[in-house]
Design an enzyme around this catalytic site. Structure first.
Site, PDB file in Angstrom:
ATOM      1  N   ASN A   7      -7.748  -6.190  15.008  1.00  0.00           N
ATOM      2  CA  ASN A   7      -8.078  -5.084  14.109  1.00  0.00           C
ATOM      3  C   ASN A   7      -9.583  -4.872  14.166  1.00  0.00           C
ATOM      4  OD1 ASN A   7      -5.404  -5.322  13.404  1.00  0.00           O
ATOM      5  ND2 ASN A   7      -5.786  -5.914  11.276  1.00  0.00           N
ATOM      6  N   TYR A  45     -12.778  -1.984  13.052  1.00  0.00           N
ATOM      7  CA  TYR A  45     -13.192  -0.742  12.414  1.00  0.00           C
ATOM      8  C   TYR A  45     -14.678  -0.450  12.570  1.00  0.00           C
ATOM      9  CZ  TYR A  45      -8.730  -0.671   9.844  1.00  0.00           C
ATOM     10  OH  TYR A  45      -7.396  -0.633   9.513  1.00  0.00           O
ATOM     11  N   ASP A 101       2.280   0.436  -7.932  1.00  0.00           N
ATOM     12  CA  ASP A 101       3.615   0.465  -8.537  1.00  0.00           C
ATOM     13  C   ASP A 101       4.499   1.540  -7.914  1.00  0.00           C
ATOM     14  OD1 ASP A 101       2.755  -1.547 -10.166  1.00  0.00           O
ATOM     15  OD2 ASP A 101       2.959  -0.445 -12.055  1.00  0.00           O
ATOM     16  N   HIS A 156      -1.537  -5.693 -13.020  1.00  0.00           N
ATOM     17  CA  HIS A 156      -0.957  -5.433 -14.339  1.00  0.00           C
ATOM     18  C   HIS A 156      -1.755  -6.104 -15.464  1.00  0.00           C
ATOM     19  CE1 HIS A 156       3.146  -4.495 -12.289  1.00  0.00           C
ATOM     20  NE2 HIS A 156       2.342  -3.450 -12.319  1.00  0.00           N
ATOM     21  N   ARG A 192       3.861   0.039  13.128  1.00  0.00           N
ATOM     22  CA  ARG A 192       3.595  -1.290  12.586  1.00  0.00           C
ATOM     23  C   ARG A 192       3.661  -1.220  11.065  1.00  0.00           C
ATOM     24  NH1 ARG A 192      -2.022  -4.502  11.759  1.00  0.00           N
ATOM     25  NH2 ARG A 192      -1.055  -6.296  10.784  1.00  0.00           N
ATOM     26  N   HIS A 218       1.176  -9.271   4.988  1.00  0.00           N
ATOM     27  CA  HIS A 218       0.009  -8.414   4.815  1.00  0.00           C
ATOM     28  C   HIS A 218      -0.430  -8.531   3.351  1.00  0.00           C
ATOM     29  CE1 HIS A 218      -2.169  -4.766   6.637  1.00  0.00           C
ATOM     30  NE2 HIS A 218      -2.773  -5.033   5.486  1.00  0.00           N
ATOM     31  N   ASN A 252      -1.649 -10.956   8.749  1.00  0.00           N
ATOM     32  CA  ASN A 252      -2.649  -9.911   8.949  1.00  0.00           C
ATOM     33  C   ASN A 252      -4.000 -10.365   8.419  1.00  0.00           C
ATOM     34  OD1 ASN A 252      -3.336  -6.988   9.586  1.00  0.00           O
ATOM     35  ND2 ASN A 252      -4.049  -7.163   7.472  1.00  0.00           N
ATOM     36  N   GLN A 278       0.793  -1.213   0.000  1.00  0.00           N
ATOM     37  CA  GLN A 278       0.000   0.000   0.000  1.00  0.00           C
ATOM     38  C   GLN A 278       0.833   1.273   0.000  1.00  0.00           C
ATOM     39  OE1 GLN A 278      -2.670  -1.800   3.259  1.00  0.00           O
ATOM     40  NE2 GLN A 278      -4.025  -0.379   2.217  1.00  0.00           N
TER      41      GLN A 278
END
Length: 494
Positions: A324, A326, A71, A58, A96, A141, A185, A38
């Site tokens: 985690n 949210y 990229d 791609h 992290r 991840h 993750n 990311q």
């Protein structure tokens, strides 16, 4: 006079109690998180191998909302010193981040270790430590080497050995400088969405997600055992995996049993084998999947059984509970012929459950419904299910699509969610030791591309230098971290 003194004393005590209720324990730690695909960019520099995300985007750019990819992303491969400056400026305790498996092992196997990859992560770790910031390192991840995906990826039983070999290389290189490790993750999203054609490697399979569930958890256990037996005696660090859990509640009273099954399917499928005293799959889920598979004509359950040896291998492979969180959802039974949408956000089609939200829950961007009480419920569920464990919140955050640096929605999210964390600590006696904001900077947010912003810092993706700018939430989070208190004023951006 005595009555006046008593009144003043009572006011002072009430004020002290109010301040205490807004304050975190002195040892409580605040940090931020990112992941390699990311933010790093530099997808083909040096001898880096191809990941499943490199490969997919791609050839299938249409799978991303804005047709973008990672990229270049935030170019943190080249700008890592700037990222450290941002973290240090906020006075945070830890950072992290994840290691990109094919950047370190170009072939996916330990026969070749990239000197440039090892140097990059070594420099990042050393740079953090020099500024008093603890590195918290995630091994996986979602950056599986494409070379291993070509061999079946996480549906291949040998993936357990592949991951253990990779983990051993990482521990050998960095265990002397890293005390806290996350192996995998969010196994729920590492398995379910990829085998429903939604994210890399974007394969549609009726059994792939369930096969992945078994082998990715055994891979976690294998990596944990490698560290525990070969590295912990010397370095004494701690290892876990990052469990992801929404708060689920029944839409109506008749949805109670389905909600329990939904919790088992989406969450306990991954936590129960590790944290329960019995081990193995959650019994309710195991029985359900066996019967459903029989009805569908399979000769054995689509949820592959653990052997007695595998149950033993998995049980107890943790030093803390990494969570985690949210958002929240209500659960109801699907109507006949009803479409489910994206897995884990709108529905769980394997068990016929539809996921919705309440009108009173606020909304960030897209899937993220704001229900602060949900994080307290999840923390209490962990304690109720598995006992008085040390809990670290390893991701939590707010998304928008705005370029406004005065991001009051994000500030309100952190304030209200952290209030609930404090209630869990002070009133429910849950042993929460840290909180991690997602994310340090705006980044490539998977299927949303660069349209979804989670960062405390904005990134100008039209600028080749990828300029970072503090949002108001960065200053707010800095104040909370430095004072270990929520009794701070909302601040504006620089």
């Amino acid at each position: 006079m005595n009555r006046t003194r008593l009144y003043i004393l009572s006011l002072i005590l009430a004020l002290v109690a109010e301040i205490a209720c807004q304050s975190f324990p002195p040892e409580f730690q605040f940090g931020v998180a990112t992941s390699s695909y990311q933010i790093e960019g530099a997808w083909n520099v040096s001898d880096k191998g191809e990941s499943i995300w490199d490969h997919l985007l791609h050839i299938r750019p249409d799978i991303i909302a804005d047709l973008s990819n990672g990229d270049v992303a935030c170019d943190s491969y080249h700008l890592w010193k700037q990222d450290i400056d941002l973290i240090a400026d906020m006075g945070l305790d830890f950072y992290r981040f994840s290691i990109n498996w094919p950047r370190l092992l170009p072939t996916g196997f330990p026969n070749k270790v990239s000197e440039d990859g090892a140097r990059y992560y070594g420099n990042l770790i050393d740079g953090l430590r020099a500024r008093g910031i603890a590195p918290v390192v995630t091994l996986y991840h979602w950056e599986l080497p494409q070379s291993l995906q070509d061999l079946g990826g996480w549906t291949n039983p040998l993936s357990v050995e592949w991951f253990a070999d990779y983990a051993r290389i990482v521990f050998t290189l960095f265990a002397d400088r890293v005390d806290t490790w996350i192996t995998i993750n969010e196994p729920i999203f590492a398995c379910e969405s990829p085998y429903r054609g939604i994210v890399a490697p974007a394969i549609v399979s009726d059994v792939g997600a369930l096969l992945c569930s078994k082998y990715i958890m055994l891979a976690h256990a294998a990596a944990y055992r490698v560290y525990d037996e070969e590295f912990k005696p010397q370095y004494g660090g701690q290892v876990s995996f990052a469990h992801h859990e929404f708060w689920f509640e029944p839409k109506t009273d008749k949805d109670q049993e389905l909600t329990e099954l939904a919790r088992d399917y989406a969450f306990s499928r991954f936590s129960y084998p590790v944290y329960s005293t019995e081990g193995g799959w959650p019994p309710l889920l195991e029985a359900y999947m066996a019967e459903k598979s029989r009805i569908e004509g399979y000769t054995r359950s689509k949820l592959p059984a653990f052997t007695a040896e595998e149950i033993k291998l998995l049980k107890g492979t943790y030093d803390f509970f990494a969570i985690n969180h949210y958002t929240s959802r209500t659960v109801r039974a699907a109507l006949s012929g009803e479409e489910f949408g994206i897995f884990g956000i709108d529905g769980l089609d394997e068990i016929g459950a539809v996921l919705e939200s309440k009108p009173e829950w606020g909304s960030a961007l897209g899937w993220l419904k704001v229900n602060p009480e949900g994080i307290r419920h999840v923390l209490n569920r962990i304690k109720h299910q598995y006992g008085d464990l040390k809990v670290m919140i390893t991701e939590s955050g707010y998304s928008d699509d705005s370029d406004d640096l005065n991001d009051v929605g994000r500030i309100d999210y952190y304030k209200t969610y952290l209030e609930q964390v404090l209630l869990a600590i002070n009133e429910d006696k849950v042993n929460v030791v840290g909180y991690t904001a997602w994310s340090l900077i705006d980044n490539f947010e998977w299927n949303s591309g660069y349209q979804s912003h989670f960062g405390l810092y904005a990134v100008d993706f039209s600028d080749p230098s990828r300029k970072r700018t503090a949002k108001a939430s960065a200053r707010y989070y800095e104040s909370v971290a430095r004072t270990k208190s929520l009794d701070v004023e909302n601040l504006t951006a620089n």
